[in-house]
Design a protein around this motif. Sequence first.
Motif, short mmCIF file in Angstrom:
data_model
loop_
_atom_site.label_atom_id
_atom_site.label_comp_id
_atom_site.label_asym_id
_atom_site.label_seq_id
_atom_site.Cartn_x
_atom_site.Cartn_y
_atom_site.Cartn_z
N GLN A 170 -5.58 4.93 0.57
CA GLN A 170 -5.33 3.48 0.49
C GLN A 170 -6.61 2.68 0.73
O GLN A 170 -6.55 1.49 1.04
CB GLN A 170 -4.26 3.08 1.54
N ARG A 187 -7.26 -1.29 0.20
CA ARG A 187 -6.00 -1.99 -0.07
C ARG A 187 -5.37 -2.61 1.18
O ARG A 187 -4.41 -3.38 1.06
CB ARG A 187 -4.98 -1.03 -0.68
N LEU A 188 -5.87 -2.26 2.36
CA LEU A 188 -5.17 -2.61 3.60
C LEU A 188 -5.85 -3.79 4.29
O LEU A 188 -6.53 -3.64 5.30
CB LEU A 188 -5.10 -1.38 4.51
N ASP A 211 0.06 -4.68 5.69
CA ASP A 211 -0.32 -3.62 4.75
C ASP A 211 -0.62 -2.31 5.48
O ASP A 211 -0.26 -1.22 5.01
CB ASP A 211 -1.52 -4.05 3.92
N MET A 239 2.69 -0.91 6.53
CA MET A 239 3.42 -0.40 5.37
C MET A 239 2.86 0.94 4.93
O MET A 239 3.60 1.81 4.44
CB MET A 239 3.36 -1.41 4.21
N ALA A 240 1.56 1.13 5.05
CA ALA A 240 0.96 2.41 4.68
C ALA A 240 1.57 3.56 5.49
O ALA A 240 1.65 4.69 5.01
CB ALA A 240 -0.56 2.37 4.90
N PRO A 268 4.78 3.04 2.04
CA PRO A 268 3.59 2.72 1.22
C PRO A 268 3.89 1.93 -0.05
O PRO A 268 3.03 1.18 -0.52
CB PRO A 268 3.02 4.10 0.90
N ILE A 286 3.06 -1.86 0.15
CA ILE A 286 1.72 -2.40 0.37
C ILE A 286 1.47 -3.51 -0.67
O ILE A 286 1.68 -3.31 -1.86
CB ILE A 286 0.64 -1.30 0.24
N ARG A 288 10.03 -6.67 4.78
CA ARG A 288 8.67 -6.33 5.21
C ARG A 288 8.28 -7.15 6.43
O ARG A 288 7.67 -6.63 7.37
CB ARG A 288 7.69 -6.56 4.06
#
Length: 441
Positions: free
Chosen positions: A365, A368-369, A374, A377-378, A382, A385, A420
């Motif tokens: 990832q 992306r985080l 995020d 979520m990973a 995932p 994200i 989320r």
Amino acid sequence: MGQRLDWLPAVLRAAGLKVAEHPGWLTRGADMGEVKGVLCHHTATPSDKVMPTLRMLAEGVTQANGKHLPGPLSQLGLGRDGTFFVVAAGRANHAGTGEWQGVTAGNSSFIGIEAENRGTPADPWPAVQMDAYTRGVAAILKHLDQSADYCAGHREYALPKGRKSDPHSIDMGQFRAQVQALMDGTGVIANPVIPAEDAAGRPTLRRGARGEAVKIVQEAVGEAPDGVYGPATEACVREFQRRQGLVPDGIFGPKSWKLLPGGAAAAAPAGPIAWGAKVSPAFRQRVIEICEEIGMAPDHLMACMAFETGATFSPSLANKAGSGAVGLIQFMPTTAVALGTSSEALAAMTAEEQLLFVRRYFLGQKGRLKTLGDVYMAILWPAAIGKPDDHPLFVKGQEPVRRYDQNSGLDVGRDGVVTRAEATAKVLRMLEKGREAGNVG
């Protein structure tokens, strides 16, 4: 059901020993039977190198009679410098015909250790290798809940008697006494565990380490500074240590740092970060390095690990719901296998060691985080994200039903839908708490 020895590296590292994992070791060898103990060998190799037989132990050897003995030929190789090389997690062809403590199925019941040595009186055992030999056997037998009686030399096991001579010149009765003393906590460790850092906060580095501190060492020993402490860096460190009159163990610890002027400021741990006061300086430094590499905020990762472990940062914490998840980010058993380890091995690691697998988990990832949501979520889901806060993660009654049931505690609105934003809310509170006085550090 057969057994796999996927716990070997963690058990040896926990004993303060140097460990190198040979590629493919986790899947090498058929399943073991009931593991009873350890058989000690020497390689009988005409070489003074650290572990020249490694490839042979993994792949096998053509014998004098022309027949090929397939690998693996042992589960462990022990180098002249005291490094344990993990060769196989399964059965190895090392025992042959014999008997010890009533056990005759040596290959499937005993873990084989092939110690690098010519096998003659002209090649005395280095003290650092013998120290590792006894400590490694003691750690394994303690894990197996066996006494030192379940350690034998190959020459003691092999039938007919006199068929084998290994390990040469080692008094196995005395060897077992030393092993038992170590297991009882009364033995003497000639090469004690190297501290995780020196007085200036500079981390002890060994194969597998990554980050800015590694780059500093690489530049000092003449290696390309890529920040990865691999075999080439280890070889350069050994040569540096030889030139400086140190034991060339390939580990860059306090004694090596002392000989490296100018490294203190650049290698000192950064901070402060959320929950940093609750972990070791080495742990904090490693988190910062991981987050720099992945592109996420250290506070966010620390908050997620605090949430997953109840702020204990325990590498052995198991999921109370019975999912089989364990550790800093609650690795699922299938995730552990995909990362090249197992739940049992992860639980046996130190928190600092387990961070290596936290890094492996997040690597996919990279970049992306950007938010706390995020990062969480990973770990949790995932697929979410980058999704908006109102994105539904788990809905009551929808397939698979168990997903909502396992995460119903995150349903703040109690409306049968976990969004989320709801899932991240508790982690956000953990972040705020980690930034309070007494927790930040």
